[in-house]
Design an enzyme around this catalytic site. Structure first.
Site, PDB file in Angstrom:
ATOM      1  N   GLU A 325       0.778  -1.206  -0.072  1.00  0.00           N
ATOM      2  CA  GLU A 325       0.121   0.132   0.078  1.00  0.00           C
ATOM      3  C   GLU A 325       0.765   1.191   0.202  1.00  0.00           C
ATOM      4  OE1 GLU A 325      -4.112  -0.485   1.893  1.00  0.00           O
ATOM      5  OE2 GLU A 325      -3.343   1.494   2.875  1.00  0.00           O
ATOM      6  N   HIS A 354       6.193 -27.017   2.245  1.00  0.00           N
ATOM      7  CA  HIS A 354       5.489 -27.949   1.631  1.00  0.00           C
ATOM      8  C   HIS A 354       4.327 -27.491   0.914  1.00  0.00           C
ATOM      9  CE1 HIS A 354       7.222 -31.047   4.490  1.00  0.00           C
ATOM     10  NE2 HIS A 354       7.606 -29.943   4.938  1.00  0.00           N
ATOM     11  N   LYS A 458     -12.958   2.559  -2.747  1.00  0.00           N
ATOM     12  CA  LYS A 458     -14.092   2.803  -1.570  1.00  0.00           C
ATOM     13  C   LYS A 458     -15.290   3.500  -2.579  1.00  0.00           C
ATOM     14  CE  LYS A 458     -11.376   3.301   2.576  1.00  0.00           C
ATOM     15  NZ  LYS A 458     -10.729   4.072   3.553  1.00  0.00           N
TER      16      LYS A 458
HETATM   17  O1  PA5 Z   1      -3.111   2.138   5.673  1.00  0.00           O
HETATM   18  C1  PA5 Z   1      -4.303   2.665   5.620  1.00  0.00           C
HETATM   19  O2  PA5 Z   1      -4.246   4.012   5.611  1.00  0.00           O
HETATM   20  C2  PA5 Z   1      -5.517   2.130   5.166  1.00  0.00           C
HETATM   21  O3  PA5 Z   1      -5.128   0.622   5.155  1.00  0.00           O
HETATM   22  C3  PA5 Z   1      -6.518   2.135   6.160  1.00  0.00           C
HETATM   23  O4  PA5 Z   1      -5.896   1.786   7.352  1.00  0.00           O
HETATM   24  C4  PA5 Z   1      -7.861   1.360   6.019  1.00  0.00           C
HETATM   25  O5  PA5 Z   1      -8.347   1.790   4.739  1.00  0.00           O
HETATM   26  C5  PA5 Z   1      -8.668   1.548   7.199  1.00  0.00           C
HETATM   27  O6  PA5 Z   1      -8.885   2.977   7.344  1.00  0.00           O
HETATM   28  P1  PA5 Z   1      -9.612   3.474   8.578  1.00  0.00           P
HETATM   29  O7  PA5 Z   1      -8.789   3.220   9.462  1.00  0.00           O
HETATM   30  O8  PA5 Z   1      -9.902   4.999   8.240  1.00  0.00           O
HETATM   31  O9  PA5 Z   1     -10.875   2.883   8.845  1.00  0.00           O
END
Ligand code: PA5
Length: 531
Positions: A325, A354, A458
């Site tokens: 990410e 395995h 989203k």
């Molecule tokens: O690392 C990130 O920014 C994302 O993976 C968020 O953690 C994830 O989308 C969840 O977001 P939030 O904490 O606003 O619910």
């Protein structure tokens, strides 16, 4: 390379950090002589970028925010007295609350003590807590942790059944809802499903719920409005995937009874060591440079994480998010299309030997492995499974055997060795990879701290739900009539979205919730739907 030369290379390619109880061996990476020199200028820039980031620069320009996860374990480095006070205040709040819960002073509506913990979150608001919970859990834990990390109804039912099976069930369960933005649908849905389950059990959710979220967020408003028993802050200068050492990770860990001071101490020690400007003596920079070498700075090779320890199996999943990410980006800092990233996968050794290690040894050579070795096998002595040999000896044998076999077939690997697996080590590992990711992002010139792709996903889901509303409304308004997907899409004026409509109708008809029924046609596309 003969054995003598290989031994010399091994000795030369160690980033040995005795003060951290950690060694990074990069002797099995095939970088050319002069590689470190050739990367010197880029590494210097990465050090400078990191220094600016730690000093409070707007290191995430797209979101116009500072990137301050390093201050969480060294509040004195925070750029303003207010941030410093907030970090210390939050840590105190977490510890006080955990103590109240453990001593039964903060207690459930109908029980004497909370013994279960249900954590609801997703992505950066779940993966860290899950990894840490699994890595450090012992029979002495003060609470047993469960997780909702998706909007899968069946997954939530399963988790609730596990909670029910654990003694007092929801009666003794404290639910921690975690969302930095406070508006993430998966987490909101998990919260609503949990709330309904408490209600069904004759319990008030608010008497069992706490929130970790940004002040004033949708979730925060619900927590305030409904009078939840606690609220813990998330700040805009901490990113989701680097929030394990904020309340996101520290609160669940403290409630579980884990040593959060040791986690913070470990991270702080790693931060201090990885501020060293000498690349070869900085394990985070060595990692970043080796990733760059392996994938030619283009992510051309996948990173396979192979921890030889069951407790670390979620580390690969945690790193998958942290790395992919952060580094998986379309544009560089100048706005040029670069499509960067490094694919990460892995579970644990020797189990994976395995499974997919067959391909690593003999198949397509499109990866580099990172072995993680924990020297201390278990607390106390081991039995012998063969004369003079323990299970842990075999684990070591399998790790070394795979590393050697990969090398013999021309496949690269790094090995990270730590003395023992405890809370301090977990803090060190988190901090090591956080900084390595930051360095790598500078080496390839991208912003590691935003996630436009996540936001796009989203939005796309929102469009599907909007179309579903229209379809359901149309079918209800035309009760008794039947429509193919094409007819329904056309009727609501979204001919271009016929495929989406087809998926939606197929999904709706498979579930009893909306009263939509399917009548099979000669082909799936002639199936008709109606109320
Ligand atoms: O690392 C990130 O920014 C994302 O993976 C968020 O953690 C994830 O989308 C969840 O977001 P939030 O904490 O606003 O619910």
């Amino acid at each position: 390379m003969d054995a003598r030369a290989l031994w010399e290379r091994y000795k030369a390619c160690q980033c040995h950090c005795p003060q951290l109880g950690l060694t990074l061996d990069y002797s099995r990476m095939h970088f050319a002589d002069g590689f470190f020199d050739s990367m010197h200028a880029q590494a210097e820039k990465a050090f400078a970028d990191m220094q600016a980031l730690e000093g409070g620069a707007i290191a995430n320009p797209d979101e116009k925010r500072m990137v301050g996860h390093y201050w969480l374990r060294a509040p004195e480095l925070a750029p303003t007295p207010q941030i410093k006070t907030e970090i210390a205040g939050c840590l105190g709040l977490i510890k006080r609350f955990a103590k109240l819960v453990h001593t039964g002073k903060a207690k459930p509506q109908k029980g004497s003590r909370f013994t279960n913990l249900l954590v609801i979150g997703i992505g950066g608001s779940a993966l860290g807590p899950q990894f840490v919970s699994r890595a450090l859990s012992t029979p002495k834990d003060k609470m047993k942790a469960f997780f909702f990390d998706n909007t899968d109804p069946d997954g939530m039912d399963y988790m609730l059944s596990q909670i029910a099976a654990s003694g007092k069930g929801l009666r003794e369960t404290l639910t921690v809802v975690i969302s930095k933005s406070g508006g993430t649908k998966e987490t909101r849905n998990g919260m609503l499903e949990a709330k309904a389950a408490y209600k069904k059990a004759g319990l008030f959710f608010a008497r069992h719920a706490v929130a970790v979220t940004g002040e004033g967020s949708e979730l925060d408003k619900v927590a305030v409005g409904d009078g939840w028993i606690g609220r813990f802050p998330m700040w805009d200068w901490v990113g989701g995937r680097t929030s394990e050492l904020a309340a996101v990770g520290l609160l669940p860990a403290a409630l579980q009874g884990l040593d959060i001071d040791a986690m913070l101490r470990g991270a702080r020690m790693m931060d201090e060591a990885t501020r060293a400007k000498d690349a070869k003596h900085n394990p985070a920079m060595v990692l970043a440079l080796m990733w760059h070498h392996a994938g030619r700075g283009r992510g051309a090779k996948d990173m396979v994480i192979l921890p030889y320890r069951d407790r670390l199996e979620l580390f690969s999943k945690y790193l998958q998010q942290l790395v992919m990410e952060s580094l998986g980006k379309e544009l560089d800092m100048q706005g040029h299309e670069v499509n960067q990233g490094i694919a990460v996968y892995g579970n644990k050794g020797s189990t994976d030997q395995h499974a997919y290690v067959q391909q690593l040894r003999e198949g397509v050579n499109n990866f580099f492995a990172t072995f993680i070795e924990v020297l201390r096998c278990r607390a106390g002595k081991s039995m012998q499974v063969e004369v003079g040999v323990t299970s842990g000896d075999f684990l070591d044998g399998f790790l070394q055997g795979t590393r050697k076999a990969l090398f013999e077939k021309g496949r690269e690997s790094l090995t990270l060795t730590v003395d023992a697996l405890d809370a301090e080590t977990v803090g060190k590992l988190i901090a090591l990879y956080e900084r390595a990711v930051g360095f790598y992002a500078s080496l390839v010139g991208i912003n590691a701290y935003h996630q436009p792709g996540v936001e796009a996903g989203k939005k796309a889901a929102g469009a599907v739900i909007a179309l579903q509303h229209k379809l359901v409304a149309y079918l209800k308004a035309n009760k008794g009539k039947r429509f193919t997907s094409e007819e329904a899409a056309e009727a609501i004026g979204t001919k271009d979205e016929v495929e989406t409509a087809h998926w939606i109708l197929r999904h709706l008809a498979a579930n009893p919730d909306h009263g939509i029924k399917a009548k099979p046609g000669a082909t799936q596309f002639e199936t008709t739907y109606g109320v």
